[in-house]
Design a protein around this motif. Structure first.
Motif, PDB file in Angstrom:
ATOM      1  N   UNK A 123      -2.063 -56.310 -36.880  1.00  0.00           N
ATOM      2  CA  UNK A 123      -3.570 -56.228 -36.931  1.00  0.00           C
ATOM      3  C   UNK A 123      -4.362 -56.579 -35.710  1.00  0.00           C
ATOM      4  N   UNK A 124      -3.907 -57.661 -35.106  1.00  0.00           N
ATOM      5  CA  UNK A 124      -4.471 -57.916 -33.726  1.00  0.00           C
ATOM      6  C   UNK A 124      -4.182 -56.888 -32.691  1.00  0.00           C
ATOM      7  N   UNK A 125      -2.892 -56.399 -32.641  1.00  0.00           N
ATOM      8  CA  UNK A 125      -2.308 -55.346 -31.860  1.00  0.00           C
ATOM      9  C   UNK A 125      -3.080 -54.152 -32.142  1.00  0.00           C
ATOM     10  N   UNK A 126      -3.365 -53.615 -33.308  1.00  0.00           N
ATOM     11  CA  UNK A 126      -3.784 -52.335 -33.446  1.00  0.00           C
ATOM     12  C   UNK A 126      -5.282 -52.437 -33.131  1.00  0.00           C
ATOM     13  N   UNK A 142      -1.223 -48.014 -20.297  1.00  0.00           N
ATOM     14  CA  UNK A 142      -2.252 -49.193 -19.735  1.00  0.00           C
ATOM     15  C   UNK A 142      -2.541 -49.924 -21.285  1.00  0.00           C
ATOM     16  N   UNK A 143      -2.625 -49.639 -22.222  1.00  0.00           N
ATOM     17  CA  UNK A 143      -2.734 -50.136 -23.564  1.00  0.00           C
ATOM     18  C   UNK A 143      -1.396 -51.062 -23.781  1.00  0.00           C
ATOM     19  N   UNK A 144      -0.305 -50.483 -23.630  1.00  0.00           N
ATOM     20  CA  UNK A 144       0.876 -51.247 -23.825  1.00  0.00           C
ATOM     21  C   UNK A 144       0.793 -52.501 -22.818  1.00  0.00           C
ATOM     22  N   UNK A 145       0.292 -52.357 -21.574  1.00  0.00           N
ATOM     23  CA  UNK A 145       0.560 -53.519 -20.563  1.00  0.00           C
ATOM     24  C   UNK A 145      -0.794 -54.459 -21.063  1.00  0.00           C
ATOM     25  N   UNK A 146      -1.831 -54.010 -21.550  1.00  0.00           N
ATOM     26  CA  UNK A 146      -2.766 -54.896 -22.276  1.00  0.00           C
ATOM     27  C   UNK A 146      -2.294 -55.790 -23.332  1.00  0.00           C
ATOM     28  N   UNK A 147      -1.522 -55.171 -24.108  1.00  0.00           N
ATOM     29  CA  UNK A 147      -0.987 -55.924 -25.258  1.00  0.00           C
ATOM     30  C   UNK A 147      -0.121 -56.977 -24.832  1.00  0.00           C
ATOM     31  N   UNK A 148       0.812 -56.508 -23.511  1.00  0.00           N
ATOM     32  CA  UNK A 148       1.683 -57.550 -23.160  1.00  0.00           C
ATOM     33  C   UNK A 148       1.144 -58.738 -22.571  1.00  0.00           C
ATOM     34  N   UNK A 149      -0.085 -58.273 -21.671  1.00  0.00           N
ATOM     35  CA  UNK A 149      -0.781 -59.603 -21.229  1.00  0.00           C
ATOM     36  C   UNK A 149      -1.246 -60.384 -22.363  1.00  0.00           C
ATOM     37  N   UNK A 175       5.471 -60.992 -29.291  1.00  0.00           N
ATOM     38  CA  UNK A 175       6.069 -59.940 -30.145  1.00  0.00           C
ATOM     39  C   UNK A 175       5.024 -59.086 -30.813  1.00  0.00           C
ATOM     40  N   UNK A 176       3.881 -59.187 -30.638  1.00  0.00           N
ATOM     41  CA  UNK A 176       2.962 -58.234 -31.519  1.00  0.00           C
ATOM     42  C   UNK A 176       3.136 -56.887 -31.096  1.00  0.00           C
ATOM     43  N   UNK A 177       2.873 -55.809 -31.939  1.00  0.00           N
ATOM     44  CA  UNK A 177       3.198 -54.360 -31.646  1.00  0.00           C
ATOM     45  C   UNK A 177       2.285 -53.631 -32.421  1.00  0.00           C
ATOM     46  N   UNK A 178       2.201 -52.414 -32.097  1.00  0.00           N
ATOM     47  CA  UNK A 178       1.498 -51.364 -32.854  1.00  0.00           C
ATOM     48  C   UNK A 178       1.716 -50.144 -32.618  1.00  0.00           C
ATOM     49  N   UNK A 179       1.471 -49.294 -33.687  1.00  0.00           N
ATOM     50  CA  UNK A 179       2.006 -47.867 -33.213  1.00  0.00           C
ATOM     51  C   UNK A 179       0.550 -46.997 -33.205  1.00  0.00           C
ATOM     52  N   UNK A 204      -6.716 -54.315 -30.725  1.00  0.00           N
ATOM     53  CA  UNK A 204      -6.805 -54.535 -29.406  1.00  0.00           C
ATOM     54  C   UNK A 204      -6.437 -53.277 -28.730  1.00  0.00           C
ATOM     55  N   UNK A 205      -5.479 -52.413 -29.149  1.00  0.00           N
ATOM     56  CA  UNK A 205      -4.967 -50.947 -28.906  1.00  0.00           C
ATOM     57  C   UNK A 205      -6.140 -50.304 -28.783  1.00  0.00           C
ATOM     58  N   UNK A 206      -6.894 -50.056 -29.875  1.00  0.00           N
ATOM     59  CA  UNK A 206      -7.983 -49.159 -29.997  1.00  0.00           C
ATOM     60  C   UNK A 206      -9.062 -49.514 -28.869  1.00  0.00           C
TER      61      UNK A 206
END
Length: 211
Positions: free
Chosen positions: A1-4, A43-50, A60-64, A6-8
């Motif tokens: 939920x947090x990852x999705x 860039x979204x991937x990098x933001x989630x990793x940060x 370990x959070x991730x999203x499609x 943040x990605x959007x």
């Protein structure tokens, strides 16, 4: 939920701060938009990793993610994970994206059938997602031609795990509007079991003939 979420937000922020919008359109501009789509996913991937590094509880959070851009008669789709994009063309449903899962890989290799119990068991095991190690983030970005009357469907696996392609095609062909198609697809997924969150977006295209 947090990852999705943040990605959007990150993707929207990158789009809103685009330095130069492509108002003219041709092969060069299309390639630029496709490159930007791929770059923004990374860039979204990098933001989630940060974010995960800064907050141990999010490790370990991730999203499609599946996103689409249209310019005139051109459709560009960016995708990673197991959410999907479909195109309904002349009443026939076509899947545009490939699931980045172990189960889908077994089907692609030709070693297993879609209804194989092992495929069904492993179809939710992601090989790629946003929030992965940087070297493992390889989004699929493709372009497709659009024609008058085409319909675009973006959806999560909460729909496709509950409703097969035949059922989706029937709803898109029979619905009176894009909004009613979304509502009918969500209701059908919930009726069939609704084991996961169901997100559905439908776009219908009216493209006038060239003069």
């Amino acid at each position: 939920e947090v990852a999705s979420r943040q990605a959007i937000y990150t993707l929207l922020g990158l789009a809103l701060h685009t330095p130069d919008w492509q108002f003219r359109w041709g092969p060069r501009e299309r390639n630029a938009v496709m490159w930007r789509m791929r770059d923004r996913f990374r860039r979204v991937n990098a933001a989630l990793l940060r974010e995960a590094t800064a907050n141990a509880s999010l490790s370990g959070m991730c999203t499609t993610m599946t996103a689409a851009v249209t310019q005139g008669c051109d459709l560009i789709v960016g995708h990673i994970g197991d959410s999907r994009a479909y195109l309904l063309h002349r009443g026939k449903l076509m899947q545009l994206t490939h699931d980045h899962t172990v189960g889908a890989g077994l089907i692609k290799d030709g070693t297993h059938e879609p209804n194989d119990p092992l495929v069904i068991e492993l179809r939710g095991l992601l090989l790629q997602a946003l929030g992965s190690n940087e070297g493992e983030c390889n989004p699929q970005v493709s372009d497709y031609p659009l024609q008058d009357g085409d319909q675009l469907l973006l959806c999560t696996d909460g729909l496709t795990d509950m409703v097969d392609d035949v059922g989706i095609e029937l709803v898109l062909n029979s619905a009176s509007s894009a909004k009613s198609a979304c509502r009918s697809l969500v209701d059908l997924a919930l009726k069939n079991g609704g084991r996961d969150n169901v997100t559905v977006i439908v776009a219908r295209y009216s493209i006038p003939p060239l003069e």
